[in-house]
Design a protein around this motif. Structure first.
Motif, PDB file in Angstrom:
ATOM      1  N   ARG A 153       0.827  -1.206   0.000  1.00 32.69           N
ATOM      2  CA  ARG A 153       0.000   0.000   0.000  1.00 32.69           C
ATOM      3  C   ARG A 153       0.863   1.259   0.000  1.00 32.69           C
ATOM      4  O   ARG A 153       1.931   1.311   0.617  1.00 32.69           O
ATOM      5  N   ILE A 154       0.380   2.252  -0.731  1.00 34.01           N
ATOM      6  CA  ILE A 154       0.923   3.605  -0.652  1.00 34.01           C
ATOM      7  C   ILE A 154      -0.217   4.462  -0.115  1.00 34.01           C
ATOM      8  O   ILE A 154      -1.192   4.746  -0.826  1.00 34.01           O
ATOM      9  N   GLY A 155      -0.141   4.830   1.140  1.00 34.57           N
ATOM     10  CA  GLY A 155      -1.282   5.473   1.783  1.00 34.57           C
ATOM     11  C   GLY A 155      -2.463   4.527   1.753  1.00 34.57           C
ATOM     12  O   GLY A 155      -2.380   3.373   2.190  1.00 34.57           O
ATOM     13  N   ASN A 156      -3.597   4.973   1.214  1.00 36.16           N
ATOM     14  CA  ASN A 156      -4.783   4.139   1.105  1.00 36.16           C
ATOM     15  C   ASN A 156      -4.888   3.413  -0.236  1.00 36.16           C
ATOM     16  O   ASN A 156      -5.883   2.755  -0.513  1.00 36.16           O
ATOM     17  N   CYS A 157      -3.865   3.550  -1.064  1.00 39.61           N
ATOM     18  CA  CYS A 157      -3.891   2.950  -2.401  1.00 39.61           C
ATOM     19  C   CYS A 157      -3.186   1.597  -2.374  1.00 39.61           C
ATOM     20  O   CYS A 157      -1.990   1.517  -2.082  1.00 39.61           O
ATOM     21  N   GLU A 158      -3.920   0.527  -2.672  1.00 39.09           N
ATOM     22  CA  GLU A 158      -3.313  -0.799  -2.689  1.00 39.09           C
ATOM     23  C   GLU A 158      -2.773  -1.116  -4.079  1.00 39.09           C
ATOM     24  O   GLU A 158      -3.460  -0.955  -5.083  1.00 39.09           O
ATOM     25  N   ILE A 159      -1.532  -1.590  -4.124  1.00 37.70           N
ATOM     26  CA  ILE A 159      -0.853  -1.958  -5.366  1.00 37.70           C
ATOM     27  C   ILE A 159      -0.765  -3.482  -5.391  1.00 37.70           C
ATOM     28  O   ILE A 159      -0.388  -4.106  -4.396  1.00 37.70           O
ATOM     29  N   LYS A 160      -1.082  -4.077  -6.542  1.00 34.98           N
ATOM     30  CA  LYS A 160      -1.209  -5.536  -6.605  1.00 34.98           C
ATOM     31  C   LYS A 160       0.124  -6.278  -6.513  1.00 34.98           C
ATOM     32  O   LYS A 160       0.173  -7.437  -6.096  1.00 34.98           O
ATOM     33  N   ASN A 161       1.216  -5.637  -6.943  1.00 37.36           N
ATOM     34  CA  ASN A 161       2.528  -6.275  -6.797  1.00 37.36           C
ATOM     35  C   ASN A 161       3.607  -5.210  -6.669  1.00 37.36           C
ATOM     36  O   ASN A 161       3.334  -4.015  -6.710  1.00 37.36           O
ATOM     37  N   ARG A 162       4.845  -5.650  -6.524  1.00 35.93           N
ATOM     38  CA  ARG A 162       5.948  -4.737  -6.187  1.00 35.93           C
ATOM     39  C   ARG A 162       6.730  -4.250  -7.412  1.00 35.93           C
ATOM     40  O   ARG A 162       7.748  -3.584  -7.256  1.00 35.93           O
ATOM     41  N   ILE A 163       6.271  -4.595  -8.615  1.00 35.40           N
ATOM     42  CA  ILE A 163       6.947  -4.167  -9.838  1.00 35.40           C
ATOM     43  C   ILE A 163       6.510  -2.746 -10.180  1.00 35.40           C
ATOM     44  O   ILE A 163       5.325  -2.481 -10.392  1.00 35.40           O
ATOM     45  N   GLU A 179      -5.183  20.865  -1.715  1.00 36.01           N
ATOM     46  CA  GLU A 179      -6.086  20.895  -2.858  1.00 36.01           C
ATOM     47  C   GLU A 179      -6.811  19.568  -3.065  1.00 36.01           C
ATOM     48  O   GLU A 179      -7.992  19.538  -3.416  1.00 36.01           O
ATOM     49  N   CYS A 180      -6.107  18.451  -2.833  1.00 36.81           N
ATOM     50  CA  CYS A 180      -6.631  17.129  -3.190  1.00 36.81           C
ATOM     51  C   CYS A 180      -7.036  16.286  -1.984  1.00 36.81           C
ATOM     52  O   CYS A 180      -7.609  15.207  -2.159  1.00 36.81           O
ATOM     53  N   GLY A 181      -6.733  16.742  -0.778  1.00 39.98           N
ATOM     54  CA  GLY A 181      -7.049  15.961   0.415  1.00 39.98           C
ATOM     55  C   GLY A 181      -5.860  15.127   0.855  1.00 39.98           C
ATOM     56  O   GLY A 181      -5.038  14.705   0.041  1.00 39.98           O
ATOM     57  N   LYS A 182      -5.781  14.853   2.144  1.00 43.43           N
ATOM     58  CA  LYS A 182      -4.613  14.166   2.700  1.00 43.43           C
ATOM     59  C   LYS A 182      -4.530  12.715   2.257  1.00 43.43           C
ATOM     60  O   LYS A 182      -3.464  12.090   2.345  1.00 43.43           O
ATOM     61  N   ASP A 183      -5.636  12.128   1.775  1.00 45.36           N
ATOM     62  CA  ASP A 183      -5.613  10.721   1.384  1.00 45.36           C
ATOM     63  C   ASP A 183      -5.182  10.501  -0.072  1.00 45.36           C
ATOM     64  O   ASP A 183      -5.047   9.350  -0.501  1.00 45.36           O
ATOM     65  N   PHE A 184      -4.984  11.573  -0.834  1.00 47.12           N
ATOM     66  CA  PHE A 184      -4.534  11.412  -2.214  1.00 47.12           C
ATOM     67  C   PHE A 184      -3.019  11.178  -2.195  1.00 47.12           C
ATOM     68  O   PHE A 184      -2.258  12.028  -1.743  1.00 47.12           O
ATOM     69  N   PRO A 185      -2.548  10.002  -2.659  1.00 48.20           N
ATOM     70  CA  PRO A 185      -1.130   9.643  -2.503  1.00 48.20           C
ATOM     71  C   PRO A 185      -0.208  10.551  -3.310  1.00 48.20           C
ATOM     72  O   PRO A 185      -0.461  10.849  -4.479  1.00 48.20           O
ATOM     73  N   VAL A 186       0.880  10.947  -2.665  1.00 49.38           N
ATOM     74  CA  VAL A 186       1.923  11.737  -3.327  1.00 49.38           C
ATOM     75  C   VAL A 186       3.268  11.086  -3.033  1.00 49.38           C
ATOM     76  O   VAL A 186       3.708  11.035  -1.879  1.00 49.38           O
TER      77      VAL A 186
END
Length: 682
Positions: A13-23, A235-242
């Motif tokens: 995960r990057i913040g609340n965004c789940e990534i399916k693999n590490r590539i 502008e985008c909210g604290k949950d938008f990943p940067v």
């Protein structure tokens, strides 16, 4: 799939965004979704490349960096609302792949902006500087933290960016991020406190000498990237990943001076002590991920590793810095998948970044996952197709305009980002095509012809396929080139191409079945006008195994000669380079990352280099050379290797197609692309 690779295919995960693999596909200029060095628009070629990567099991995809202020035509990225609508319409299809998309935004290049001879003319001519501003305002796009020399040119200095301009950039980042968020993008990456780009130049003490709120103290030097992430979050909210593209260490001794692996030096930029503090500070400012490597444009071989750099060259530093943050960390830079998987499994990094390998083969992750690694077309780290910005004494950047506008093509894959002119279409009338020569050019022609439905037949004079690419890939550090040769040989087997080995075609031999392609390569340029030339060892003969003594004079300091000298030094021998020109590797197509490594390596290891020096005579135990001031010098040596270049060596067959070096001596890119195009004509 090899079970050792399984950690690469676990979710994170990057913040609340789940990534399916590490590539992670890390950004490369020229793989952009919103245009590159042109008016901003939704780029269909960039979108095709990104989609292919996503379909083939990448987890996180980062297209090429998008300047918030376009260097060409001076357009702010948030101005063109239509392209965000086009992006929004495209994203649902992208998300069907299961991959996530972060768009990389950059403040620009500052003093690292690549200057060409044309740009030098535009800047130094007062009239042209004024009239060219609407499409290329060099005074603005090269501006940096403090007045500094440009990385490429002494004729285009970089002025200090004003506080008002900094605020304008910060505002632009926030506006662009909001438009991208509304379009459905999964996150943003800020480019970059990394590689000596503009934001990094503010953080680096050897560049930033400001006395206002953006210079001096640690907090002031990092203020610019901090304000950017704070503005985006507002502008985008604290949950938008940067995410932040980040160089752990600058590996830089000063302007235009890098530090090589293992070198004892004084860091002019960011050292590890500062980095340990900086990553925590940037995390606390709001960044949700660090996408890491090392280096600056002054030490470019760390961020764009040539084949001379060790595999996983940045991994140790990235693993170390991971201990100082709570957010995920990605490592990039000549990453080897098995080593990356091991580091991820141990919790030392969170993701593995790969870039150029995706240019060579967009399907490589799928092939690796399916246990078909021998089918992966390898990147050979040459930069000939993707980043061939070359620099040598007296020349800022000797690069074709078509290359500067379309960076991310690939020397070993003619189709990448060139699908409009390089694509397989079936032949309307299949024919038998005789190919004379089984080097890379001959095999590429045969591969394309077979895919089109033709029946290619290769005639090779030696007992194995490969031609001059066999010695070209012989040096100890060229395992990637040997992998490419193995890939081509396998393609001949898999496709069922007919190969006749030990068949030397003569000028009188005829082929009546159909078209003929000649791919006989080139022959060495022998210095027969030099007394004693017969004592020299030709470069290919040395690479094929001819013995050389302990002290070896290498005649010719182009890329081939320099690489031979490097190999001799690695073998424990004592090379001496003699070159007619005023710099080593003064040739088009060789990236500064590659050439600067070799030049700096020779300087560090005190390899004698005689520039503007001409060979006069080869004697027993020495060579006589003439320097630029007309003096004769004698250089003691046990052996002499000639690397004076090559000349085309075609067979004389009327009506035949010529491909590769037998037509024009070039590099691997010209051989492969030319062979592909010839095979498409038949």
């Amino acid at each position: 799939m090899d079970p050792r690779l399984e950690p690469l295919f676990t979710p994170w995960r990057i913040g609340n965004c789940e990534i399916k693999n590490r590539i992670v596909l890390t950004s490369m200029g020229g793989t952009n979704l919103l245009g590159w060095m042109e008016k901003n628009h939704f780029d269909k070629d960039g979108a095709r490349f990104i989609m292919e990567v996503a379909k083939n099991n990448a987890g996180l995809v980062l297209p090429g960096c998008q300047p918030v202020y376009n260097p060409m035509f001076g357009q702010w990225l948030y101005k063109n609302k239509k392209m965000y609508e086009d992006l929004k319409a495209w994203l649902p299809e992208f998300h069907k792949t299961g991959a996530k998309l972060f768009i990389q935004l950059t403040a620009g290049f500052g003093r690292s902006f690549t200057i060409s001879g044309l740009m030098e003319t535009l800047y130094t001519n007062k009239f042209l500087r004024v009239v060219s501003k609407p499409f290329m305002d060099l005074d603005k796009i090269t501006a940096t933290a403090s007045p500094s020399p440009n990385r490429w040119s002494d004729k285009v200095p970089s002025r200090e960016l004003t506080v008002e301009e900094i605020h304008e950039y910060v505002e632009a980042f926030a506006k662009c991020a909001r438009l991208l968020q509304d379009a459905g993008v999964d996150g943003i990456e800020i480019h970059a406190v990394h590689e000596g780009y503009l934001l990094d130049q503010f953080t680096l003490k050897y560049v930033n000498h400001r006395t206002d709120e953006y210079g001096g103290s640690f907090e002031n030097r990092y203020r610019f990237p901090v304000e950017i992430v704070q503005a985006i979050k507002k502008e985008c909210g604290k949950d938008f990943p940067v995410s932040l593209r980040y160089s752990v260490r600058s590996m830089t001794k000063g302007f235009r001076e890098g530090a090589l692996p293992g070198e004892d030096f004084v860091e002019a930029g960011r050292d590890m002590e500062e980095s340990e503090k900086a990553v925590k500070y940037l995390q606390d400012a709001g960044y949700d991920m660090l996408n890491c490597d090392n280096g600056t444009y002054d030490a470019w071989y760390w961020a764009h590793p040539p084949i001379y750099m060790p595999e996983n060259c940045n991994l140790e530093d990235v693993e170390h810095i991971r201990q100082f943050v709570d957010i995920p960390v990605v490592c990039a830079g000549r990453m080897e998948p098995y080593t990356a998987a091991e580091s991820i499994s141990a919790g030392k990094i969170d993701g593995a970044g790969f870039a150029r390998q995706f240019l060579a083969d967009q399907e490589w992750v799928t092939k690796m996952k399916e246990g078909r690694e021998e089918d992966i077309r390898p990147c050979i780290l040459c930069h000939n197709g993707c980043f061939n910005m070359c620099h040598y004494k007296g020349v800022a950047n000797d690069q074709e305009l078509s290359d500067s506008l379309h960076l991310s093509r690939c020397a070993v894959n003619a189709e990448t980002m060139q699908w409009d002119k390089h694509y397989i279409h079936k032949a309307s009338k299949p024919q038998t095509v005789s190919i004379i020569g089984g080097g890379i050019g001959g095999m590429e022609a045969a591969r394309v012809l077979k895919l089109r439905g033709h029946d290619p037949v290769i005639y090779e004079k030696d007992s194995v396929l490969g031609g001059t690419f066999i010695p070209a890939s012989a040096e100890s550090y060229k395992e990637k080139l040997r992998s490419l040769l193995a890939w081509y040989r396998r393609q001949m087997e898999v496709l069922g191409v007919k190969v006749n080995l030990n068949h030397k075609v003569t000028d009188t031999e005829t082929f009546k079945d159909g078209p003929v392609i000649i791919a006989t390569g080139s022959v060495p340029r022998l210095l027969k006008n030099v007394p004693g030339y017969e004592r020299m060892i030709e470069a290919c003969d040395f690479l094929n195994g001819a013995e050389a003594g302990d002290t070896v004079a290498v005649i010719g300091g182009g890329l081939t000669g320099s690489e031979i000298a490097y190999e001799l030094a690695l073998m424990g021998k004592n090379p001496v380079i003699v070159e007619m020109k005023d710099d080593l590797i003064s040739q088009t197509g060789v990236c500064l990352a590659n050439s600067s490594y070799l030049r700096e390596w020779f300087a560090l290891h005190k390899v004698p280099v005689y520039l503007e020096t001409t060979l006069k005579e080869v004697k027993e135990g020495s060579v006589i050379c003439r320097t630029k001031d007309g003096k004769d010098i004698e250089i003691a040596c046990d052996s002499v290797i000639s690397s004076a270049g090559y000349i085309p060596d075609p067979l004389d067959k009327k009506g035949a197609y010529l491909v590769g070096d037998c037509k024009n001596v070039g590099n691997l890119r010209s051989v492969i692309w030319g062979a592909y195009e010839t095979a498409m004509k038949i």
